[in-house]
Write a protein that holds these residues in place. Structure first.
Motif, mmCIF file in Angstrom:
data_model
loop_
_atom_site.group_PDB
_atom_site.id
_atom_site.type_symbol
_atom_site.label_atom_id
_atom_site.label_comp_id
_atom_site.label_asym_id
_atom_site.label_seq_id
_atom_site.Cartn_x
_atom_site.Cartn_y
_atom_site.Cartn_z
ATOM 1 N N LEU A 21 11.945 -3.227 7.290
ATOM 2 C CA LEU A 21 10.553 -3.565 6.993
ATOM 3 C C LEU A 21 10.094 -3.155 5.592
ATOM 4 C CD1 LEU A 21 9.074 -2.535 10.450
ATOM 5 C CD2 LEU A 21 9.681 -4.834 9.672
ATOM 6 N N LYS A 22 10.723 -2.136 5.040
ATOM 7 C CA LYS A 22 10.413 -1.661 3.682
ATOM 8 C C LYS A 22 8.939 -1.297 3.484
ATOM 9 C CE LYS A 22 14.150 -4.446 1.690
ATOM 10 N NZ LYS A 22 14.954 -4.336 2.862
ATOM 11 N N ASN A 23 8.288 -0.830 4.551
ATOM 12 C CA ASN A 23 6.877 -0.503 4.480
ATOM 13 C C ASN A 23 6.561 0.547 5.542
ATOM 14 O OD1 ASN A 23 3.972 -0.874 5.424
ATOM 15 N ND2 ASN A 23 3.979 -2.053 3.513
ATOM 16 N N LEU A 24 5.996 1.684 5.114
ATOM 17 C CA LEU A 24 5.717 2.781 6.043
ATOM 18 C C LEU A 24 4.722 2.396 7.130
ATOM 19 C CD1 LEU A 24 5.533 5.826 3.585
ATOM 20 C CD2 LEU A 24 7.404 5.223 5.114
ATOM 21 N N SER A 25 3.677 1.665 6.760
ATOM 22 C CA SER A 25 2.657 1.267 7.740
ATOM 23 C C SER A 25 3.253 0.351 8.805
ATOM 24 C CB SER A 25 1.491 0.562 7.057
ATOM 25 O OG SER A 25 0.850 1.431 6.164
ATOM 26 N N GLN A 26 4.092 -0.573 8.388
ATOM 27 C CA GLN A 26 4.714 -1.487 9.351
ATOM 28 C C GLN A 26 5.687 -0.745 10.268
ATOM 29 O OE1 GLN A 26 6.387 -4.905 7.357
ATOM 30 N NE2 GLN A 26 4.464 -5.365 6.308
ATOM 31 N N VAL A 27 6.423 0.203 9.707
ATOM 32 C CA VAL A 27 7.328 1.018 10.529
ATOM 33 C C VAL A 27 6.511 1.808 11.551
ATOM 34 C CG1 VAL A 27 8.942 2.964 10.500
ATOM 35 C CG2 VAL A 27 9.138 1.146 8.777
ATOM 36 N N ALA A 28 5.409 2.388 11.112
ATOM 37 C CA ALA A 28 4.552 3.152 12.013
ATOM 38 C C ALA A 28 4.048 2.276 13.160
ATOM 39 C CB ALA A 28 3.377 3.751 11.236
ATOM 40 N N ARG A 29 3.579 1.080 12.837
ATOM 41 C CA ARG A 29 3.104 0.152 13.875
ATOM 42 C C ARG A 29 4.223 -0.196 14.840
ATOM 43 N NH1 ARG A 29 -0.259 -1.876 10.171
ATOM 44 N NH2 ARG A 29 1.215 -3.347 9.295
ATOM 45 N N LYS A 30 5.386 -0.519 14.297
ATOM 46 C CA LYS A 30 6.529 -0.910 15.132
ATOM 47 C C LYS A 30 6.924 0.206 16.098
ATOM 48 C CE LYS A 30 11.437 -2.053 14.833
ATOM 49 N NZ LYS A 30 12.584 -2.219 13.945
ATOM 50 N N MET A 31 6.878 1.456 15.605
ATOM 51 C CA MET A 31 7.331 2.578 16.417
ATOM 52 C C MET A 31 6.203 3.224 17.225
ATOM 53 S SD MET A 31 10.157 4.313 13.911
ATOM 54 C CE MET A 31 10.838 5.324 15.232
ATOM 55 N N GLY A 32 4.977 2.744 17.043
ATOM 56 C CA GLY A 32 3.861 3.297 17.791
ATOM 57 C C GLY A 32 3.474 4.695 17.319
ATOM 58 N N LEU A 33 3.646 4.948 16.034
ATOM 59 C CA LEU A 33 3.317 6.241 15.447
ATOM 60 C C LEU A 33 2.320 6.049 14.312
ATOM 61 C CD1 LEU A 33 6.982 7.599 15.217
ATOM 62 C CD2 LEU A 33 5.256 8.291 16.882
ATOM 63 N N THR A 34 1.829 7.157 13.787
ATOM 64 C CA THR A 34 0.940 7.064 12.628
ATOM 65 C C THR A 34 1.776 6.993 11.355
ATOM 66 O OG1 THR A 34 0.824 9.455 12.307
ATOM 67 C CG2 THR A 34 -0.816 8.463 13.803
#
Length: 147
Positions: A21-34
């Motif tokens: 994803l190359k994006n922290l916000s998208q990774v957070a959304r995907k993993m259900g984390l902040t």
């Protein structure tokens, strides 16, 4: 402290998701984390591998050469863990073993002939043992794996 003791599966999943994803916000959304939680995991990984691993470039995170060298091993490790955690599939045709069942006299006469017929056809290497039904200790026998 040994590096292996400081690494967990969630961190490997964070890295894998960052590669995709190359994006922290998208990774957070995907993993259900902040996003803060993902940033903290990345901080720990940077410390563990003594490398920045991903560098912010605009809205994107770009992998360092060290991170790129980790991508394939991480993918393989996570795939192996998935295989390890897959539920075992019961295949009657290839199963070799014994099932012990408990049945009343009526069930023995009314149901077991058909069950034996189906079993011979569908699971030829399965052996069935029939025990008399004993309601007073049925739970203990099931819990012990005897039925």
């Amino acid at each position: 402290m040994n590096g292996m003791n400081r690494l967990d599966i969630k961190q490997l999943r964070v890295l894998q998701s960052l590669f995709d994803l190359k994006n922290l916000s998208q990774v957070a959304r995907k993993m259900g984390l902040t996003q803060q939680a993902i940033s903290e995991q990345l901080r720990k990984l940077r410390d563990l591998f003594d490398d920045r691993l991903f560098i912010r470039q605009g809205n994107s995170m770009v992998a360092t050469p060290k991170a790129l060298s980790l991508q394939q091993p991480i993918d393989e490790i996570l795939k192996q863990l998935e295989v390890l955690l897959e539920p075992e599939v019961f295949t009657p045709q290839t199963y070799k073993g014994v099932f012990t069942i408990s049945a009343t006299d009526y069930a023995t006469q009314a149901l077991l002939p058909q069950l034996f017929h189906i079993t011979r056809r569908e699971a030829p290497d399965l052996r069935l043992i029939v025990r008399d039904f004993a309601s007073d200790n049925i739970n203990q026998l099931i819990a012990a794996g005897e039925l």
